[in-house]
Design a protein around this motif. Structure first.
Motif, PDB file in Angstrom:
ATOM      1  N   ARG A 159       0.859  -1.189   0.000  1.00  0.00           N
ATOM      2  CA  ARG A 159       0.000   0.000   0.000  1.00  0.00           C
ATOM      3  C   ARG A 159       0.896   1.240   0.000  1.00  0.00           C
TER       4      ARG A 159
ATOM      5  N   GLN B 153      -6.155  -6.924  -4.838  1.00  0.00           N
ATOM      6  CA  GLN B 153      -7.393  -6.315  -4.351  1.00  0.00           C
ATOM      7  C   GLN B 153      -7.468  -6.389  -2.837  1.00  0.00           C
ATOM      8  N   SER B 154      -7.067  -7.550  -2.302  1.00  0.00           N
ATOM      9  CA  SER B 154      -7.058  -7.729  -0.852  1.00  0.00           C
ATOM     10  C   SER B 154      -6.057  -6.784  -0.192  1.00  0.00           C
TER      11      SER B 154
ATOM     12  N   ALA C 181      -5.028  -3.840  -1.353  1.00  0.00           N
ATOM     13  CA  ALA C 181      -5.563  -2.480  -1.425  1.00  0.00           C
ATOM     14  C   ALA C 181      -6.671  -2.253  -0.401  1.00  0.00           C
ATOM     15  N   SER C 182      -7.360  -3.336   0.008  1.00  0.00           N
ATOM     16  CA  SER C 182      -8.454  -3.238   0.980  1.00  0.00           C
ATOM     17  C   SER C 182      -7.964  -3.236   2.427  1.00  0.00           C
ATOM     18  N   GLY C 183      -6.626  -3.332   2.594  1.00  0.00           N
ATOM     19  CA  GLY C 183      -6.076  -3.254   3.935  1.00  0.00           C
ATOM     20  C   GLY C 183      -5.570  -4.560   4.509  1.00  0.00           C
ATOM     21  N   HIS C 184      -5.621  -5.629   3.717  1.00  0.00           N
ATOM     22  CA  HIS C 184      -5.127  -6.929   4.183  1.00  0.00           C
ATOM     23  C   HIS C 184      -3.688  -7.149   3.709  1.00  0.00           C
TER      24      HIS C 184
ATOM     25  N   LEU D 106      -6.602   0.441  -8.491  1.00  0.00           N
ATOM     26  CA  LEU D 106      -6.193  -0.079  -7.188  1.00  0.00           C
ATOM     27  C   LEU D 106      -5.077   0.791  -6.604  1.00  0.00           C
ATOM     28  N   GLU D 107      -5.189   1.119  -5.336  1.00  0.00           N
ATOM     29  CA  GLU D 107      -4.176   1.954  -4.695  1.00  0.00           C
ATOM     30  C   GLU D 107      -3.096   1.082  -4.070  1.00  0.00           C
TER      31      GLU D 107
END
Length: 269
Positions: free
Chosen positions: A137, A183-184, A186-189, A208-209
């Motif tokens: 991230r 994707q996971s 970028a979602s914080g995982h 996606l960040e």
């Protein structure tokens, strides 16, 4: 007596024509199946090749069609061999086994050449080059390989990135695809994901960040062929050589990837 001779002549003529027809049919069947080249194809007149359909831009679904760089390469190889392309979608983790067991003639599925896989299948010359890249991230403090120690690093199940991650940590969640891992992330995982630069850049372009921090190695991606099908392996290599020399392979890379990944890169030292 004359009638008997005419009858015998007619029977002999019919048998000769039947024999010629059978021979011609057998010859056509042999050509259709590629037996004259010793390919031992799964389906007559077709090059059946596997890809995952979950690895954009290499292979992915557009409606009911599987498209991408791998698919375009597979179709081009089939054309050069005078065969109809027959792409098949399969879970990535089972594709090499499918080639070994004869369900697919070849795999054009972005397989990295490894010693472990070479025990199961033969590989063509590389058709593109990639390599493991660390993605994090934007706010991550991971900057070097030393920072990866004991971190949670996610990888796609069935890829060689598992072995890469094991050099830094034992905390390695495995997911269904590289895209799912990113994707996971970028979602914080997870702390990081290992995948190739093309997949990462495509994900970033899609919104996606995540950040690509550094590349760990260069890997060769090649076509997998059954070990008992040396004639097909030679033909695939000849097709790839022709595509490289003509510029067709680079053009396909530009079309699907947005750059030429068919030449081996040099890592910065």
């Amino acid at each position: 007596m004359k009638k008997l001779n005419i009858l015998l002549f007619s029977i002999v003529t019919m048998l000769l024509f039947a024999g010629c027809a059978n021979n011609e049919s057998a010859h056509e069947d042999s050509n259709a199946a590629g037996d004259d080249a010793g390919y031992n194809l799964v389906a007559d007149g077709k090059l059946t090749f596997a890809a995952s359909g979950e690895f954009k831009p290499f292979s992915y679904m557009e409606g009911t069609d599987m498209v991408g760089f791998d698919i375009a390469v597979g179709e081009a190889i089939a054309e050069k061999l005078g065969l109809e392309p027959n792409p098949q979608r399969a879970k990535f983790s089972g594709i090499v086994t499918g080639v070994t067991e004869g369900r697919y003639d070849i795999a054009v599925a972005s397989h990295t050449v490894t010693e472990e896989r070479l025990q199961q299948v033969d590989f063509s010359e590389p058709y593109y080059y990639s390599g493991p890249v660390i993605y994090t991230r934007p706010d991550s403090d991971i900057e070097t390989e030393d920072d990866l120690k004991d971190k949670e690093i996610s990888v796609a199940r069935g890829t060689t990135y598992l072995e890469v991650a094991q050099e830094y940590t034992s905390n390695i969640p495995q997911v269904d695809s590289d895209v799912v891992a990113l994707q996971s992330l970028a979602s914080g995982h997870h702390d990081a994901v290992i995948t190739d630069d093309v997949t990462g850049l495509t994900a970033i372009d899609a919104g996606l960040e995540v950040d690509g921090r550094f590349q760990l190695d260069v890997a060769e991606q090649a076509v997998a062929v059954n070990k008992d099908n040396t004639a097909l392996l030679e033909a695939v290599n000849e097709a790839l050589k022709e595509m490289k020399e003509s510029g067709e392979l680079a053009a396909l890379s530009e079309e699907w990837i947005g750059g030429d990944i068919t030449e081996e890169p040099e890592l910065e030292k």
